[in-house]
Design an enzyme around this catalytic site. Structure first.
Site, PDB file in Angstrom:
ATOM      1  N   ASP A  26     -19.111 -65.259  75.598  1.00  0.00           N
ATOM      2  CA  ASP A  26     -19.554 -63.911  75.241  1.00  0.00           C
ATOM      3  C   ASP A  26     -19.959 -63.147  76.497  1.00  0.00           C
ATOM      4  OD1 ASP A  26     -20.204 -61.792  73.624  1.00  0.00           O
ATOM      5  OD2 ASP A  26     -22.155 -62.586  73.012  1.00  0.00           O
ATOM      6  N   ASN A  74     -13.298 -60.407  65.114  1.00  0.00           N
ATOM      7  CA  ASN A  74     -12.831 -59.678  66.293  1.00  0.00           C
ATOM      8  C   ASN A  74     -11.644 -58.778  65.974  1.00  0.00           C
ATOM      9  OD1 ASN A  74     -13.421 -62.239  68.846  1.00  0.00           O
ATOM     10  ND2 ASN A  74     -14.739 -60.620  68.085  1.00  0.00           N
TER      11      ASN A  74
HETATM   12  C1  FPP Z   1     -16.512 -61.944  74.063  1.00  0.00           C
HETATM   13  O1  FPP Z   1     -16.877 -60.892  74.896  1.00  0.00           O
HETATM   14  C2  FPP Z   1     -15.181 -62.429  74.362  1.00  0.00           C
HETATM   15  C3  FPP Z   1     -14.078 -62.308  73.561  1.00  0.00           C
HETATM   16  C4  FPP Z   1     -14.091 -61.663  72.250  1.00  0.00           C
HETATM   17  C5  FPP Z   1     -12.756 -62.777  73.958  1.00  0.00           C
HETATM   18  C6  FPP Z   1     -12.717 -64.049  74.730  1.00  0.00           C
HETATM   19  C7  FPP Z   1     -11.507 -64.050  75.569  1.00  0.00           C
HETATM   20  C8  FPP Z   1     -11.423 -64.558  76.803  1.00  0.00           C
HETATM   21  C9  FPP Z   1     -12.526 -65.251  77.460  1.00  0.00           C
HETATM   22  C10 FPP Z   1     -10.197 -64.440  77.619  1.00  0.00           C
HETATM   23  C11 FPP Z   1      -8.964 -64.988  77.042  1.00  0.00           C
HETATM   24  C12 FPP Z   1      -9.100 -66.300  76.418  1.00  0.00           C
HETATM   25  C13 FPP Z   1      -8.277 -67.328  76.620  1.00  0.00           C
HETATM   26  C14 FPP Z   1      -8.451 -68.596  75.876  1.00  0.00           C
HETATM   27  C15 FPP Z   1      -7.208 -67.259  77.608  1.00  0.00           C
HETATM   28  P1  FPP Z   1     -17.244 -59.478  74.275  1.00  0.00           P
HETATM   29  O2  FPP Z   1     -16.064 -58.594  74.427  1.00  0.00           O
HETATM   30  O3  FPP Z   1     -17.726 -59.653  72.885  1.00  0.00           O
HETATM   31  O4  FPP Z   1     -18.399 -59.033  75.234  1.00  0.00           O
HETATM   32  P2  FPP Z   1     -19.624 -58.079  74.918  1.00  0.00           P
HETATM   33  O5  FPP Z   1     -20.436 -58.776  73.851  1.00  0.00           O
HETATM   34  O6  FPP Z   1     -20.330 -57.996  76.229  1.00  0.00           O
HETATM   35  O7  FPP Z   1     -19.039 -56.778  74.478  1.00  0.00           O
END
Ligand code: FPP
Length: 267
Positions: A26, A74
């Protein structure tokens, strides 16, 4: 391993490594916002964190690592452009990573409702898991389009089908093992440790059944800044915990219970 990783690694007890680590990645959006960059730049930077974490986990001999990449929610709650970007990023990761996964003897699997993902993504996923299926080292599980409640719904469906094939529930032994065997994670030990980055104190619908006895480690580090060293810090903290699985420490002394012990005690 860099210097920092080596220093932490030397402080760990190799006999008490978690057998399964689950991570809620996250903070990509916040990482990008702090740099006045678009959210997707945070996701792109998050791939380097995935790479480093996976390699360190495999190198120190963690048998199973599960990463919460995209929740079912998501898809529904983020702009299409961001979702499309995440899909492309995932496909690129899968294509690029097969070689490294094989070099590190890592087997790749998925949990989540795969059939709801775009077909092109499903093809890429199948290709990558197929290409690593013979590996015998760490099992890397990516949770994609995953929701723990949907997993439980799917387990109920699959149980109901099994019951109708077997002459009804009365003919089956209904216990925790049976439920576990109908979850997406069947065959995997429950996580001993769950790590969440960026400071939030929530499970966010992740592995609700499987995390019943897991130690929770929350770090303020945002996911794109997470590396093998931070994983080792989480393991170090885990090794300081007193795992009781609902039991009591005999004399107020910290009780360092192994999972096998605790399971035997619970039976
Ligand atoms: C949460 O951050 C992250 C995600 C919803 C996506 C996770 C994806 C990756 C780490 C990259 C790709 C993955 C792979 C397996 C190659 P957020 O966007 O919710 O952050 P925030 O809470 O700060 O807005």
């Amino acid at each position: 391993m860099d210097r920092k990783e080596t220093d932490i690694y030397l402080r760990l007890d190799p006999a008490r490594l978690p057998q399964h680590i689950a991570i809620i990645m996250d903070g990509n959006g916040r990482w990008a916002r702090r740099r006045h960059m678009p959210r997707v730049a945070g996701h792109r930077a998050g791939v380097a964190a995935v790479r480093s974490t996976v390699e360190t986990a495999a190198r120190i001999g963690i048998p199973a690592l599960t990463l919460y990449a995209f929740s079912e929610e998501n898809w529904k709650k983020r702009p299409k452009s961001e979702v499309d970007f995440l899909m492309r990023l995932l496909c690129r990761y899968l294509k690029a990573e097969i070689k490294t996964l094989n070099e590190n003897n890592i087997r790749l699997k998925y949990i989540g409702r795969q059939h709801e993902l775009p077909e092109s993504v499903q093809r890429e996923m199948a290709e990558a898991s197929g290409a690593t299926s013979k590996n015998t080292g760490m099992l890397l599980t990516l949770a994609l389009n995953y929701s723990a409640r949907s997993e439980i719904v799917d387990a109920f469906r699959s149980l109901a089908e099994a019951a109708s094939r077997n002459g009804g529930l009365d003919h089956m032994q209904v216990d925790e093992q049976l439920i576990s065997d109908h979850l997406y994670t069947r065959g995997l030990p429950d996580p001993d440790l769950v790590i969440r980055t960026s400071g939030e104190m929530r499970l966010s619908n992740f592995l609700l059944w499987q995390l019943a006895y897991a130690e929770i480690y929350v770090t303020q580090t945002l996911w794109p800044d997470f590396r093998g060293a931070q994983l080792l810090e989480g393991i170090e903290e885990y090794q300081k915990r007193d795992r009781r699985y609902g039991g009591l420490a005999p004399d107020g002394q910290p009780q360092r219970t192994t999972r096998a012990h605790a399971e035997a005690k619970r039976r």
